[in-house]
Design an enzyme around this catalytic site. Sequence first.
Site, PDB file in Angstrom:
ATOM      1  N   GLU A   1       0.755  -1.071  -0.107  1.00  0.00           N
ATOM      2  CA  GLU A   1       0.160   0.013   0.011  1.00  0.00           C
ATOM      3  C   GLU A   1       0.967   1.315  -0.172  1.00  0.00           C
ATOM      4  O   GLU A   1       0.298   2.436  -0.479  1.00  0.00           O
ATOM      5  CB  GLU A   1      -0.797   0.014   1.426  1.00  0.00           C
ATOM      6  CG  GLU A   1      -2.263   0.204   0.769  1.00  0.00           C
ATOM      7  CD  GLU A   1      -3.157   0.035   2.025  1.00  0.00           C
ATOM      8  OE1 GLU A   1      -4.381  -0.731   1.858  1.00  0.00           O
ATOM      9  OE2 GLU A   1      -3.216   0.616   3.191  1.00  0.00           O
TER      10      GLU A   1
ATOM     11  N   HIS B   1       7.748 -26.534  -0.810  1.00  0.00           N
ATOM     12  CA  HIS B   1       7.266 -27.615  -1.542  1.00  0.00           C
ATOM     13  C   HIS B   1       6.146 -27.378  -2.313  1.00  0.00           C
ATOM     14  O   HIS B   1       5.370 -28.143  -2.724  1.00  0.00           O
ATOM     15  CB  HIS B   1       6.965 -28.767  -0.521  1.00  0.00           C
ATOM     16  CG  HIS B   1       8.012 -29.415   0.126  1.00  0.00           C
ATOM     17  ND1 HIS B   1       8.659 -30.637  -0.111  1.00  0.00           N
ATOM     18  CD2 HIS B   1       8.742 -28.928   1.087  1.00  0.00           C
ATOM     19  CE1 HIS B   1       9.617 -30.890   0.749  1.00  0.00           C
ATOM     20  NE2 HIS B   1       9.621 -29.842   1.530  1.00  0.00           N
TER      21      HIS B   1
ATOM     22  N   LYS C   1     -13.912   0.884  -3.583  1.00  0.00           N
ATOM     23  CA  LYS C   1     -15.112   1.209  -2.529  1.00  0.00           C
ATOM     24  C   LYS C   1     -16.227   2.070  -3.405  1.00  0.00           C
ATOM     25  O   LYS C   1     -17.387   1.842  -3.254  1.00  0.00           O
ATOM     26  CB  LYS C   1     -14.495   2.174  -1.546  1.00  0.00           C
ATOM     27  CG  LYS C   1     -13.598   1.562  -0.600  1.00  0.00           C
ATOM     28  CD  LYS C   1     -13.305   2.247   0.524  1.00  0.00           C
ATOM     29  CE  LYS C   1     -12.299   1.716   1.526  1.00  0.00           C
ATOM     30  NZ  LYS C   1     -11.686   2.720   2.313  1.00  0.00           N
TER      31      LYS C   1
HETATM   32  O1  PA5 Z   1      -3.195   1.319   6.031  1.00  0.00           O
HETATM   33  C1  PA5 Z   1      -4.276   2.064   5.789  1.00  0.00           C
HETATM   34  O2  PA5 Z   1      -4.653   3.079   5.811  1.00  0.00           O
HETATM   35  C2  PA5 Z   1      -5.760   1.161   5.394  1.00  0.00           C
HETATM   36  O3  PA5 Z   1      -5.262  -0.294   5.344  1.00  0.00           O
HETATM   37  C3  PA5 Z   1      -6.699   1.212   6.562  1.00  0.00           C
HETATM   38  O4  PA5 Z   1      -6.072   0.700   7.906  1.00  0.00           O
HETATM   39  C4  PA5 Z   1      -7.751   0.156   6.455  1.00  0.00           C
HETATM   40  O5  PA5 Z   1      -8.503   0.493   5.173  1.00  0.00           O
HETATM   41  C5  PA5 Z   1      -9.006   0.366   7.343  1.00  0.00           C
HETATM   42  O6  PA5 Z   1      -9.396   1.866   7.477  1.00  0.00           O
HETATM   43  P1  PA5 Z   1      -9.962   2.302   8.928  1.00  0.00           P
HETATM   44  O7  PA5 Z   1      -9.057   2.209  10.006  1.00  0.00           O
HETATM   45  O8  PA5 Z   1     -10.329   3.858   8.444  1.00  0.00           O
HETATM   46  O9  PA5 Z   1     -11.269   1.413   8.913  1.00  0.00           O
END
Ligand code: PA5
Length: 442
Positions: A282, A303, A417
Site C-alpha cells: 500500500e 514444496h 469502494k
Molecule cells: O493502511 C491503511 O490506511 C488502510 O489499510 C486502513 O487501515 C484500512 O483501510 C482500514 O481503515 P479504517 O481504519 O479507517 O477502517
Amino acid sequence: MIRICENHLRPFVKEHELEQLATQLAVAFDNLVEKKGPGNDFLGWVDLPVDYDQEEFERIKIAANKIREQSDVLLVIGIGGSYLGARAVIDALSPSFPNNGQELEVIFAGHQMSGDYLIDLMKYIEDKDVSLNVISKSGTTTEPAIAFRILREFMDQKYGVDAQDRIFITTDKARGALKELANQVGYETFVVPDDVGGRYSVLTAVGLLPIAAAGISIDELMQGAVKQREKALNFNLEENDILRYAGWRNVLLRRNYPIEILVNYEPSLMFFNEWWKQLYGESEGKDGKGLFPAGVNFSSDLHSMGQFIQDGARNMFETVLDFKHTRNEISIPQDEQNLDELNYISGKTLQEVNRTALEGVMLAHEDGGTPTIRLEIEKLDTKHIGALIYFFEFACGISGHVLGVNPFDQPGVEDYKRNMFALLGKPGYEEVTKKLQERLNG
Ligand code: PA5
C-alpha cells in the site's frame, strides 16, 4: 538486534549502486526525521516509540486486564492496517494452539465480508464470555462496520446493558460514526492519532490493546522499537542496516527484480508476512511503480513455491527473516533402529536444522539466480518483534521516497469502494451506478 547480511546479494549487485543512491537516501531520511516531503502529515509513527500518550498507554493495560478477567474471547473487528499488525504480533508470540481455555483467545472479524465466517464465529462464541474491540480510524469502512453491526447486536442480546462494559472502540479522537456511537452509548474509546496512517499504527492503541489483551508485554514491544529507532536515526550508510535494506530494494528494482518475497521459517510468522505485504504494497504500489511484495512460509512453501523461486522467471529476490532462537527448543532424539536414517542429526535442535535448511536454500536460490537479503535476528521474542516492526516501517518510508512516491497515502484503495457503493445503491452514487451497470451488462 537486527543485522543485515548481504553475502547472498553481492553476486547480483555492486556496492557503488548503493552508494549512488546515497543522496536520495539522505533526502528520504531527512524527510522522515524532519517531517517533510509528500505525506509529511502522516509521520507520527517515526517518534511513536518515544513520544506517545502515556496516560492512554496505561489505560490500555487496564482495559487489557479487564478484558482478560471478564472474557474467554476477545473479538477484534478491523481491516487492513486496523487489523494486520495486531494479528501479526499476537500470532508471532503466542502458542500455536489454544491453551485449554486458560488463555484469552483473540479472534479477528470484519476483515472480509463472509457471512459463513460470522455465523460460524457466533456459534463458536455462543457459550463463551466475550469482549469486543472495534478498530477503524475513519469509522466508516464497510467491512468492519457490517461486522460490528451484527456482532454488536449479538453482544446486546447476550449481555443487555452490560454489553457496554465489554465493547471498546479505537477510532479518531473526535470524528466519525464510531466516535459518535461511543459518545452516545458510553463505550470506552482509544485513539488512532491523526498523524499515523493505518498500516503504520501497530504501536498505537490500534495494535496495543489487542496485543496486551493477548497477554503480550506492550512495554517490551515498545522497548524493542525504541532500540531500533535509535539505530534508524544514525545516518551512516555503512552502519544503518535499515537504510541499506531500503537502498538495496531500490537497486534490485532497477535491475529488473520487481518482486520481493518475504521469507520466514516459522508458521507463527505467516501473518507477519501479511502485515509486511500490506505495509509495502500500500505504501509503494502507486503511480505505476513499486516492487510487488509477496510472502512465503518455508519450509512448507519450498514444496510449492520453491520450484518457481529456484527455477521460474528470474524476476524476484528474497528477504529472509533468520531468527537465531525461537520461543522453544526441541532436540531430535536418538533412535536405536534408525529406520528413518535420521540419527545423523540426532541431538540437534529443530531450530538448528531449520536454520541449516535456510542456509541451503539461500545457496541454492543464489545458484538459481535469486538474490537474498538476510536479516539476522537474535530471538523470536517480544522485543525483537517490536524492533522488526520499526525496522520495516522506517525502511518502507525511506524506500518509498527513494522510489519517488508518497508512501503514506493509498488513493487506489478508494476505487473498489466507489464501485461497490454504487452497485449496492448507496445514496449519492446514482450516476456511477448507471455507468457500471451498463458495463456489467455489456
Ligand atoms: O493502511 C491503511 O490506511 C488502510 O489499510 C486502513 O487501515 C484500512 O483501510 C482500514 O481503515 P479504517 O481504519 O479507517 O477502517
